[in-house]
Design a protein around this motif. Structure first.
Motif, mmCIF file in Angstrom:
data_model
loop_
_atom_site.group_PDB
_atom_site.id
_atom_site.type_symbol
_atom_site.label_atom_id
_atom_site.label_comp_id
_atom_site.label_asym_id
_atom_site.label_seq_id
_atom_site.Cartn_x
_atom_site.Cartn_y
_atom_site.Cartn_z
ATOM 1 N N LEU A 92 0.819 -1.213 0.000
ATOM 2 C CA LEU A 92 0.000 0.000 0.000
ATOM 3 C C LEU A 92 0.854 1.266 0.000
ATOM 4 O O LEU A 92 0.561 2.222 -0.733
ATOM 5 N N SER A 93 1.908 1.298 0.820
ATOM 6 C CA SER A 93 2.733 2.504 0.871
ATOM 7 C C SER A 93 3.519 2.704 -0.414
ATOM 8 O O SER A 93 3.724 3.851 -0.857
ATOM 9 N N ALA A 94 3.957 1.613 -1.067
ATOM 10 C CA ALA A 94 4.701 1.750 -2.321
ATOM 11 C C ALA A 94 3.807 2.263 -3.446
ATOM 12 O O ALA A 94 4.181 3.186 -4.182
ATOM 13 N N THR A 95 2.622 1.686 -3.586
ATOM 14 C CA THR A 95 1.723 2.133 -4.659
ATOM 15 C C THR A 95 1.201 3.540 -4.404
ATOM 16 O O THR A 95 1.130 4.363 -5.323
ATOM 17 N N GLY A 136 2.686 5.865 -2.555
ATOM 18 C CA GLY A 136 3.805 6.791 -2.717
ATOM 19 C C GLY A 136 4.119 7.059 -4.175
ATOM 20 O O GLY A 136 4.437 8.192 -4.554
ATOM 21 N N TYR A 137 4.014 6.039 -5.021
ATOM 22 C CA TYR A 137 4.237 6.219 -6.459
ATOM 23 C C TYR A 137 3.189 7.166 -7.049
ATOM 24 O O TYR A 137 3.512 8.031 -7.879
ATOM 25 N N ALA A 138 1.938 7.023 -6.608
ATOM 26 C CA ALA A 138 0.887 7.913 -7.099
ATOM 27 C C ALA A 138 1.127 9.350 -6.651
ATOM 28 O O ALA A 138 0.907 10.300 -7.419
ATOM 29 N N VAL A 139 1.606 9.536 -5.424
ATOM 30 C CA VAL A 139 1.862 10.889 -4.926
ATOM 31 C C VAL A 139 3.003 11.544 -5.695
ATOM 32 O O VAL A 139 2.947 12.728 -6.062
ATOM 33 N N VAL A 140 4.050 10.783 -5.985
ATOM 34 C CA VAL A 140 5.225 11.345 -6.654
ATOM 35 C C VAL A 140 4.938 11.674 -8.118
ATOM 36 O O VAL A 140 5.348 12.719 -8.627
ATOM 37 N N ARG A 141 4.200 10.823 -8.806
ATOM 38 C CA ARG A 141 3.985 10.998 -10.233
ATOM 39 C C ARG A 141 2.756 11.848 -10.552
ATOM 40 O O ARG A 141 2.686 12.438 -11.624
ATOM 41 N N SER A 142 1.783 11.914 -9.680
ATOM 42 C CA SER A 142 0.588 12.744 -9.914
ATOM 43 C C SER A 142 0.806 14.095 -9.261
ATOM 44 O O SER A 142 0.506 14.299 -8.085
ATOM 45 N N ARG A 143 1.314 14.999 -10.017
ATOM 46 C CA ARG A 143 1.675 16.308 -9.469
ATOM 47 C C ARG A 143 0.484 17.261 -9.566
ATOM 48 O O ARG A 143 0.434 18.170 -10.396
ATOM 49 N N THR A 144 -0.459 17.051 -8.720
ATOM 50 C CA THR A 144 -1.645 17.906 -8.669
ATOM 51 C C THR A 144 -1.853 18.366 -7.230
ATOM 52 O O THR A 144 -1.369 17.748 -6.271
ATOM 53 N N VAL A 176 7.888 8.086 -0.138
ATOM 54 C CA VAL A 176 7.764 9.273 -0.988
ATOM 55 C C VAL A 176 9.101 9.987 -1.088
ATOM 56 O O VAL A 176 9.519 10.413 -2.175
ATOM 57 N N GLY A 177 9.805 10.120 0.038
ATOM 58 C CA GLY A 177 11.128 10.733 -0.005
ATOM 59 C C GLY A 177 12.109 9.929 -0.828
ATOM 60 O O GLY A 177 12.944 10.481 -1.544
ATOM 61 N N GLY A 217 17.274 9.054 3.028
ATOM 62 C CA GLY A 217 16.550 9.613 1.890
ATOM 63 C C GLY A 217 15.146 10.032 2.207
ATOM 64 O O GLY A 217 14.348 10.261 1.292
ATOM 65 N N VAL A 218 14.788 10.141 3.492
ATOM 66 C CA VAL A 218 13.416 10.476 3.853
ATOM 67 C C VAL A 218 13.041 11.864 3.376
ATOM 68 O O VAL A 218 11.922 12.127 2.937
ATOM 69 N N GLY A 219 13.976 12.805 3.428
ATOM 70 C CA GLY A 219 13.644 14.190 3.084
ATOM 71 C C GLY A 219 13.285 14.405 1.639
ATOM 72 O O GLY A 219 12.537 15.308 1.298
ATOM 73 N N GLY A 220 13.814 13.571 0.769
ATOM 74 C CA GLY A 220 13.536 13.748 -0.654
ATOM 75 C C GLY A 220 14.226 14.966 -1.198
ATOM 76 O O GLY A 220 15.075 15.585 -0.581
ATOM 77 N N LYS A 221 13.822 15.354 -2.420
ATOM 78 C CA LYS A 221 14.422 16.519 -3.059
ATOM 79 C C LYS A 221 13.531 17.724 -2.915
ATOM 80 O O LYS A 221 12.328 17.610 -2.878
#
Length: 293
Positions: A105-108, A110-118, A176-177, A289-293
């Motif tokens: 659940l967290s992987a899918t 998180g992928y939606a959050v990163v790629r869906s930039r809305t 997500v990070g 890598g939690v902070g992300g970019k």
């Protein structure tokens, strides 16, 4: 005139000589602090491990710091006879189920959050992270009522679902990070190859997010293995007990078998300790890598 004398005369006033490599100044304060910390860590471990090979009367008479006068392995046999292996098996089943649910659940998500930039996606993600501020103790009564209404009370599933739910916010933040560190050029290369979202997720995101996934797995496994509140409130049968509840088997009405209890604690920590040893490097990389970019 010697070379050393020439160097001293030509050196600028106020400059320091460079230190020779390999030589450092002694720091007694740091050494004393390190020894103090070593004692703080080592003494409890010594008491824990030595107590497992001591008899109850020897432990009571001589105290926890004394060496065992008559070492024995009876405490390990007693722990097994009291059903410790069954408690460990139940805990392992719950832990594996929680890790699987949280990782997927967290992987899918998180992928939606990163790629869906809305804005809508960012709003949902921030709302989801509000779960970090809600302790499980504050909502245990609603969770209990929901579990009872679903007919899941006194089952391992009753422990798996809320444990996974409360582990998801932290795991989402970690993944997500981790996924935001993946270069945009790699996504574009996958798109040029004709890869869809599912293939991109499986072939690109999952392999590059292994440190984050390892962190999520270890964190959720620790939450499930060490959980106490949900097993206490949502189960009551002896055959549904987890290891945290099974330790009560070593407590009598008028006395506590301290060596037996500590033996059960040592045996119960071995599986999760092995998991940590296997994934410790990926765990550190994932947390960095939690902070992300």
């Amino acid at each position: 005139m010697s070379t050393a004398t020439l160097r001293r005369r030509t050196a600028r006033p106020g400059t320091r000589r460079p230190r020779r490599p390999g030589r450092t100044r002694p720091n007694p304060l740091a050494g004393a602090g390190a020894l103090l910390w070593l004692a703080v860590v080592a003494i409890p471990l010594y008491v824990l491990l030595v107590a497992t090979v001591r008899r109850g009367e020897d432990y009571t008479a001589e105290g926890p710091l004394a060496l065992p006068s008559d070492p024995t392995l009876d405490n390990y046999a007693t722990a097994v006879e009291n059903g410790l292996l069954g408690f460990v098996l139940n805990t392992a089943i719950v832990t594996a189920a929680v890790v699987a649910i949280v990782a997927v659940l967290s992987a899918t998500a998180g992928y939606a959050v990163v790629r869906s930039r809305t804005r809508w996606t960012d709003g949902v993600f921030r709302t989801f992270l509000l779960g970090l501020a809600i302790p499980s103790q504050a909502v245990i009564i609603p969770v209990y009522l929901i579990i009872v209404e679903l007919g899941l009370y006194d089952s391992l599933t009753a422990i798996v679902l809320p444990t996974a739910a409360f582990a998801l916010p932290v795991c989402m933040l970690i993944l997500v990070g981790s996924m935001r560190d993946i270069s945009e050029e790699l996504y574009e290369a996958m798109a040029l190859d004709g890869a869809g979202p599912v293939r991109t997720f499986l072939r690109l995101v999952v392999p590059l997010s292994r440190p984050g996934l390892s962190t999520v797995a270890v964190y959720s496994a620790l939450q499930a293995w060490n959980g106490f509140l949900f097993p206490l409130v949502l189960t009551q049968s002896h055959d549904k007990r987890l290891i945290t509840m099974g330790l009560f088997e070593f407590q009598g009405e008028y006395r506590v078998d301290v060596p037996g209890l500590l033996t059960a604690v040592v045996l119960s920590t071995v599986p999760i300790f092995l998991v940590y040893l296997v994934a410790r490097r990926s765990l550190v990389r994932g947390l960095m890598g939690v902070g992300g970019k």
